[in-house]
Write an enzyme that holds these catalytic residues in place. Structure first.
Site, short mmCIF file in Angstrom:
data_model
loop_
_atom_site.label_atom_id
_atom_site.label_comp_id
_atom_site.label_asym_id
_atom_site.label_seq_id
_atom_site.Cartn_x
_atom_site.Cartn_y
_atom_site.Cartn_z
N ASP A 127 8.56 8.45 -4.23
CA ASP A 127 9.07 7.50 -5.22
C ASP A 127 9.37 8.13 -6.56
O ASP A 127 8.89 9.23 -6.88
CB ASP A 127 8.01 6.42 -5.47
CG ASP A 127 6.81 6.98 -6.25
OD1 ASP A 127 6.15 7.90 -5.72
OD2 ASP A 127 6.57 6.53 -7.38
N ASP B 202 2.98 12.96 1.69
CA ASP B 202 4.43 13.17 1.60
C ASP B 202 4.76 14.58 1.12
O ASP B 202 5.64 15.24 1.66
CB ASP B 202 5.08 12.11 0.69
CG ASP B 202 4.39 11.92 -0.66
OD1 ASP B 202 3.43 12.67 -0.97
OD2 ASP B 202 4.80 11.02 -1.41
N ASP C 204 2.44 19.43 -3.96
CA ASP C 204 3.07 19.88 -5.20
C ASP C 204 2.10 20.84 -5.87
O ASP C 204 2.08 22.03 -5.55
CB ASP C 204 3.41 18.65 -6.04
CG ASP C 204 4.10 18.98 -7.34
OD1 ASP C 204 4.69 20.07 -7.45
OD2 ASP C 204 4.07 18.14 -8.27
N ARG D 19 11.46 4.67 -2.39
CA ARG D 19 10.70 5.08 -1.20
C ARG D 19 11.45 4.75 0.08
O ARG D 19 11.23 5.37 1.13
CB ARG D 19 9.35 4.35 -1.15
CG ARG D 19 8.38 4.73 -2.26
CD ARG D 19 7.01 4.16 -1.95
NE ARG D 19 6.14 4.09 -3.11
CZ ARG D 19 5.40 5.09 -3.56
NH1 ARG D 19 5.42 6.26 -2.95
NH2 ARG D 19 4.64 4.93 -4.62
#
Ligand code: IMP
Ligand code: MG
Length: 188
Positions: free
Chosen positions: A153, A94, A97, A159
């Site tokens: 999430d 997703d 980071d 989600r």
């Protein structure tokens, strides 16, 4: 909650990514490998935009970090994973980071003799990377802010949102109040 990326913007970008990926992998033994849980929505949309035959599979990555983006202990689960030896793997998550999850997953996959491994993420958070790699394909670069929806999430909630929204501190208080009594562990 403020919408950062609309359903339509995401759909258009995922369709573009699918076309690009299809052109790169046409005629090759592609396995699209999603990272559970965060990639499920992206994988479902992306594979329908990749119009060349390919297999799909999943690998699990989870950490004990619900409330912040501070990395915790990462656990990788390969029980659902198909064999990837000799295959061209596209690892799909997703968000990129700190990048630590991707690096750990790449180590895991490269030990299994795939023909190649590339990475694709919907979101790439600016200025957060702690590793020496970057995603091969990404949908959007976003500012350093906590986002939810389209698979992402907060404490395993949100989600299901069809868009990407920024979760601000007031929203966090509200969710915290609702979920008090639960532990705060989040699956990635
Ligand atoms: P990394 O190892 O720091 O790159 O973390 C990647 C994982 O952290 C992703 O798979 C997400 O599950 C989670 N994560 C990072 N930033 C966010 C965010 O803004 N919202 C929700 N989850 C996030
Ligand atoms: Mg997550």
């Amino acid at each position: 909650m403020k919408t950062l990326l609309s359903e339509m913007a995401i759909a258009e970008r995922v369709a573009q990514l699918g076309r690009t990926i299809a052109d790169v992998y046409r005629g090759r033994p592609l396995t699209v490998l999603g990272v559970l849980n965060g990639s499920v929505v992206l994988v479902a949309d992306l594979i329908r935009a990749i119009d060349t035959p390919h297999q799909i599979g999943f690998i699990r990555a989870s950490s004990y970090r619900g409330e912040t983006t501070v990395p915790g202990q990462l656990t990788i689960g390969t029980d659902l994973m198909p064999a990837i030896e000799g295959r061209d793997v596209l690892l799909v998550d997703d968000i990129f980071d700190t990048g630590r999850t991707m690096v750990r997953l790449l180590d895991e996959l490269n030990g299994r003799n795939p023909a190649s491994v590339c990475t694709a993420v919907l979101l790439w958070k600016q200025g957060r990377s702690e590793v020496g790699i970057i995603p091969d394909y990404h949908g959007f670069q976003i500012p350093d802010t906590f986002v939810v929806g389209y698979g992402l999430d907060y404490n395993d909630d949100y989600r299901h949102l069809p868009w990407i929204a920024v979760l601000n501190p007031d929203d966090l208080d509200e969710v915290g109040a609702k979920s008090s009594g639960r532990n705060g562990n989040a699956g990635r």
